[in-house]
Design an enzyme around this catalytic site. Structure first.
Site, short mmCIF file in Angstrom:
data_model
loop_
_atom_site.label_atom_id
_atom_site.label_comp_id
_atom_site.label_asym_id
_atom_site.label_seq_id
_atom_site.Cartn_x
_atom_site.Cartn_y
_atom_site.Cartn_z
N SER A 173 51.65 23.82 100.99
CA SER A 173 50.40 24.11 101.51
C SER A 173 49.34 23.63 101.78
CB SER A 173 49.62 26.30 101.61
OG SER A 173 50.53 26.48 102.52
N SER A 183 50.02 26.09 105.03
CA SER A 183 48.51 26.95 105.08
C SER A 183 46.57 26.78 105.10
CB SER A 183 48.49 28.30 105.13
OG SER A 183 48.54 28.47 103.46
N LYS A 220 38.47 26.84 100.81
CA LYS A 220 39.87 27.53 101.96
C LYS A 220 38.94 29.01 101.46
CE LYS A 220 44.57 28.11 101.98
NZ LYS A 220 45.67 27.83 101.80
#
Lengths: 485, 476, 111
Positions: A177, A153, A78
């Protein structure tokens, strides 16, 4: 089966047996990326050359007899995690050109384990969002239905695993997330206990809630990843010096005699009926697993959204003050005085959701409001934690749906922030209490959208999560589908 | 209407740790800009602070030396504001739960001793340095200083005059330096002072409106700024006006305070506990461990000198100006056993020579043992006091031992009465006219004969004996 | 569970003002953010909705509860006073939007 469709443990065996090489695996993953990425858009930065070089080095290590299960395995990262020499944007314009001179601790650990990095994945800007629609670099689409969002997210990391654009990935979870996108993308996602995995190098959103965790194709892979990333780090003051068990050793144990708590507050009106059906089916299998159900109550969970949306933005408003155009990142062009430079850089550099949360957070901390909001929310956190502590005295793990609805359509909730926030209702209390939580696939909707179920356990009891998750995974025997890309 | 000044002082002291408070960068002063920086103190995305234990120990020392109550647990807080020298957009400091509270320092003004309260002492990180370019609309930022550990010492508004203020400041300064936790350099910025000043009608309990004074970079400037500000406020109040609550900067060249330019914003710092740091828990045991390591503090040392060495308070004050000087004096006294003599030599000759040659106490070429030895040699009559001055000069220049010098130069005092008698006889014989004049009543010539006797013996004659013998011979 | 559309609809009917446009401007200034008039109005309305929702926090009795700032109760996380390697000046300035090779450059700060 294509190499890119494999799990870590399948590839581990193939590599050990000499049936494949890291270079082949990595090349296969890039073949897949090239085929689907333009439609899914999981990545912000793709590192093909670097990945293939790492793969070559990994193959050498394997030839020399290296035994790490992640040796040579492509793991996507990420873009909220700092990677030395590689652009780290956090999905934001304000960091579009930031190149960290250091690696996050988990990156160092994965490098030591021999992992290969195909790239940095897309995410909601600064991890603020539940749909990966707020990234400066465009949206990520759900591989199962490209008209729908993958969750957020960590949408890019979840989609990449679901679409086989990597073998596994790392995400972060502050309010759900990891777990929410895992559920919406049909993969396994785990948020560790607060303090279990080092936050050093994870760009901070809400410091008292953030945790890094893995996205994987199955529970065994999740355990392998946890073994690699968990552990005390002296560079983080909130890192907990608790021993790391061999999580992988819990994958093949059954849960005979366990108690599974079912919190009534998580099972009332408003949940999509197809989700209710899938989760009920999982609950129904508890007896078959040799365990028993227990009706429990987590009364303060209903305040989770409100408490979260005070605490997280408050901490975020402070964490994001460093983005001021002085030392790194975007600075508004032209000659301005200092005040204008600050305001123009930040206003142009941040997206609307980030600005909204900075505003809420600044307001909640401002003079006159601190007691009513931040302090009050912190007390409610204590009550929520108490709920879990009490409940977990009577059960081994807790089971709930992960999300109230399956993946919604792109643009469906962007005009109504409060609606968006409410989609995290089942995952937020876990972060607020600091306990670990995991989402595993437990079914599909009629239209083929994945459904996830959430397991929670006590602090530093990820081993119980993994044990229970593996048992459900074995028993539910979910049809192995692949997104049609 | 008579107005009484009410003064409170806030001191920031940089701590002499090797590394910064939350990262391992060096705190060494004077390095090239941005060469003692790392991702943590630069406030890069993703970094986290880890507390330097030594900072806590140093802060505890100051708390104990100022009689504070150390809180069993203290908590870090974020003070949020935007400024280019503040990389994270917040300063890590302490707010609701500081390290220590409710202490005091005793201060002497004239013959009185006054107790000045210390409200609190807390730890925090320093900011960077801004250099303003003269010619272009640009400022330069150097982050070397970001993260250097500070303690903030806040006094109660107990001071009632600029003199009390500077005296308090001196006492605080000397304690910090004695503890070896701060080098107390106001010009370099390792010891900074801000003041809060207000006036109230004498006899009134309520405080008046106060102003905050900044930019005073020497003790003298603190005094001057306080004096000016008190006058300024007095004038306003006497003219029927009211004092505006504001921050004012001391202008050294003009000798006045100016209100800070631009609209003074009341800062909303939005303090909240720093989630990246955990509380510091201080056990009674740890407190005792630190207490045991405290050196003798200046006040106690001065009192002991007065009591044990029977020297006057003034001398005690001079000799305890620094630990090094005090230790030097004590070592000298230990060697010769003559505290008053040692005091004279150290205060006079040693300090004088150090100042002239611009040397630090640690660079003194004469060891306490040598000095003590020399004093002993005066006392036992080996050399006269006058000769000792010459010996001392030689000791200072050459670093040689007094005995060596005396031997090499043949400076041993002549105390042999027979030899002195012979020399004096010579002198009298060689100066018949003066002798005659003396015998006729010119008493002043006694000094002349003493001088001649000393000359004849090249200064080595024991002056007391010369006097005795001369007296005897001249009265014959 | 307070996440249904019905609950929200009910909420909005109450239309109490939690935050004014002036307050929004003040908070924006504290946060060093600038908004267009359109954004300002939109944010004010959205913030109002969010803050109204948060009123449910006041329904909880928290007397005697200590605020929780950390999920796990840790204390005394220290490091030793040992020097670690700093970044080179070059590396420190590498990401600077504006520098002169030795220092970061910013618009002049007026004291």
């Amino acid at each position: 089966m294509k190499l890119y469709e494999s799990t870590i443990h399948e590839l581990e065996k193939k590599l050990r047996d000499g049936d494949t090489s890291s270079v082949d695996i990595t090349a296969s993953v890039f073949e897949r990326i090239e085929a689907v990425e333009d439609r899914v858009h999981s990545y912000i930065t793709i590192l093909k050359e670097e990945a293939l070089e790492s793969a070559q080095r990994a193959d050498e290590e394997i030839r020399k007899g290296a035994a790490s299960p992640l040796m040579g395995i492509p793991i996507a990262i990420k873009d909220l995690l700092c990677t030395r020499g590689v652009r780290t944007t956090c999905g934001s314009h304000i960091l579009h050109n930031f190149i960290p001179p250091y690696d996050a601790t988990v990156i160092t650990k994965l490098k030591e384990a021999g992992a290969v990095f195909p790239g940095k994945t897309n995410m909601d800007e600064f991890a603020m969002g539940s749909s990966t629609e707020t990234s400066y670099f465009g949206i990520t689409r759900n591989p199962w239905d490209l008209e729908r969002i993958p969750g957020g997210s960590s949408g890019g990391s979840a989609a990449a695993v679901a679409a086989d654009e990597c073998i596994a990935s790392l995400g972060s979870d502050t309010g759900g997330s990891i777990r929410q996108p895992a559920a919406l993308c049909g993969v396994v996602g785990l948020k560790p206990t607060y303090g279990r995995v080092s936050r050093f190098g994870l760009v901070a959103f809400a410091s008292s809630l953030d945790q890094i965790g893995p996205f994987t194709k199955d529970v065994e892979d999740c355990a392998i990843m946890m073994n690699a990333i968990a552990g005390y780090d002296a560079k983080e003051s909130t890192s907990v010096p608790a021993e790391v068990p061999d999580y992988r050793s819990f994958v093949n144990r059954d849960i005979e005699g366990w108690t599974v708590g079912i919190p009534r507050e998580y099972f009332i009106e408003g949940i999509d009926p197809e989700i209710t059906t899938a989760v009920d089916r999982a609950i129904a299998s508890i007896e078959a697993l040799g365990a028993k159900c227990l009706d429990i109550s987590l009364p303060h969970s209903r305040y989770g959204v409100a408490a979260y949306y005070v605490v997280a933005p408050a901490e975020a408003s402070s964490n994001l003050a460093r983005y001021d155009g002085v030392k790194y990142g975007f600075r508004a062009p032209g000659n301005h005085d200092l005040m204008d430079m600050y305001k123009m850089s930040r206003s142009a550099g941040f997206g609307a959701e980030v600005k909204r949360r900075i505003m809420i957070g600044t307001y909640a901390l401002s003079s006159g409001y601190y007691d009513a909001y931040y302090k009050k929310a912190s007390k409610i956190r204590a009550l929520m934690k108490q709920d879990f502590d009490e409940a977990l005295k009577t059960c081994d793990v807790i089971l709930t749906p992960t999300t109230p609805t399956p993946a919604f359509k792109v643009g469906e909730k962007t005009d109504d922030p409060l609606q968006m926030y409410l989609s995290d209702v089942f995952t937020l209390p876990v972060n607020l209490a600091g306990i670990p939580g995991m989402s595993i696939p437990c079914g599909y909707t009629e239209s083929g959208l994945p459904i996830g179920m959430q397991l929670m356990s006590g602090h530093f009891q990820e081993n119980k999560l993994i044990q229970a998750a593996a048992a459900f995974e074995r028993h539910l025997k979910l049809e192995k589908r692949r997104p049609l890309l | 209407m008579e107005y009484e000044p009410v003064i409170g002082l806030e001191v920031h002291a940089q701590l002499l740790t090797n590394t910064k408070i939350f990262c391992g960068c060096s705190t060494r002063f004077g390095a090239a800009p941005n060469s003692h920086t790392c991702p943590v103190c630069l406030g890069m995305p993703g970094v986290l602070p880890v507390l330097n234990k030594k900072v806590v120990e140093f802060a505890m020392k100051m708390a104990l030396a100022t009689n504070c109550h150390i809180n069993p647990s203290n908590v870090w807080a974020r003070k949020n504001y935007f400024y280019p020298d503040l990389p994270k957009g917040y300063q890590i400091s302490q707010y609701a739960y500081p390290l220590a509270e409710r202490g005091y320092v005793d201060v002497k003004t004239g013959s009185e001793t006054k107790r000045i309260g210390i409200t609190r002492i807390h730890m925090e990180e320093d900011a960077g340095k801004l250099i303003h370019d003269e010619n272009t609309p640009v400022s330069l930022v150097d982050f070397n200083r970001t993260g250097v550990p500070l303690i903030e010492i806040v006094s109660e508004p107990d001071m009632r005059s600029p003199e009390e203020g500077t005296e308090y400041l001196h006492r605080l300064h000397e304690i910090l330096v004695y503890l070896e936790i701060c080098d107390g350099n106001m010009e370099e910025g390792s010891f900074r002072c801000d003041a809060n000043v207000s006036l109230r009608p004498r006899g009134r309990e309520e405080f008046g409106t106060r102003t905050e004074l900044k930019n005073m970079n020497s003790f003298r400037n603190v005094q001057r700024a306080l004096e000016y500000e008190i006058k300024r406020q007095q004038y306003i109040l006497e003219s029927g006006g009211s004092v505006v609550q504001e921050t004012r900067l001391w202008d050294d060249s003009q000798g006045v305070t100016h209100a800070m330019r631009g609209k003074e914003e009341a800062h909303d710092y939005r303090y909240f506990p720093d989630p990246d740091l955990v509380p510091v828990v201080i056990s009674d045991q740890w407190i005792e461990e630190v207490r045991a390591c405290l050196p003798e503090l200046p006040l106690a040392k001065r009192e002991r000198f007065i009591r044990d060495y029977q020297i006057p308070p003034y001398d005690a004050g001079v000799l305890t100006a620094s630990r090094a000087l005090a230790d030097y004096y004590e070592a000298t006294t230990a060697c010769c056993g003559r505290p008053k003599n040692a005091s004279n030599w150290v205060m006079g000759d040693i300090l004088g020579h150090l100042k002239e040659d611009k040397l630090l106490m640690s660079e003194c070429p004469v060891t306490p043992q040598s000095l003590g030895d020399m004093i002993g040699l005066i006392e036992d009559g080996t050399i006269s006091g006058k000769i000792a001055k010459d010996v001392f000069e030689e000791m200072w220049k050459s670093g040689k031992e007094p005995r060596t010098i005396i031997q090499e130069k043949g400076l041993v005092q002549i105390t042999d009465a027979a030899a002195l008698e012979a020399a004096i006889d010579e002198v009298l014989k060689e100066n018949p006219s003066q002798l005659a004049e003396y015998r006729q009543g010119k008493d002043k010539l006694f000094g002349f004969f003493v001088g001649q006797a000393m000359k004849a013996t090249r200064g080595k004659a024991n002056p007391k004996l010369v006097n005795e013998i001369l007296k005897k011979k001249l009265s014959e | 569970m307070y996440f249904t559309n019905n609950y929200l609809k009910q909420h909005r009917r109450n239309k109490l003002l939690k935050i004014t446009e002036e307050e929004v401007a003040y908070v924006a200034h504290l946060a060093r953010l600038d908004f267009t008039d359109e954004e300002h109005a939109k944010f004010t309305s959205q913030l109002n909705d969010i803050l109204l929702y948060m009123d449910i926090l006041n329904k909880v009795d928290t007397t005697g509860i200590k605020p929780m700032s950390h999920a796990i109760a840790l204390s005394n996380a220290f490091r030793n006073d040992e020097e670690q390697e700093s970044l080179s000046v070059e590396a420190s300035l590498a990401n600077a939007p504006d520098s002169n090779g030795a220092s970061f450059k910013v618009p002049k700060v007026i004291e």
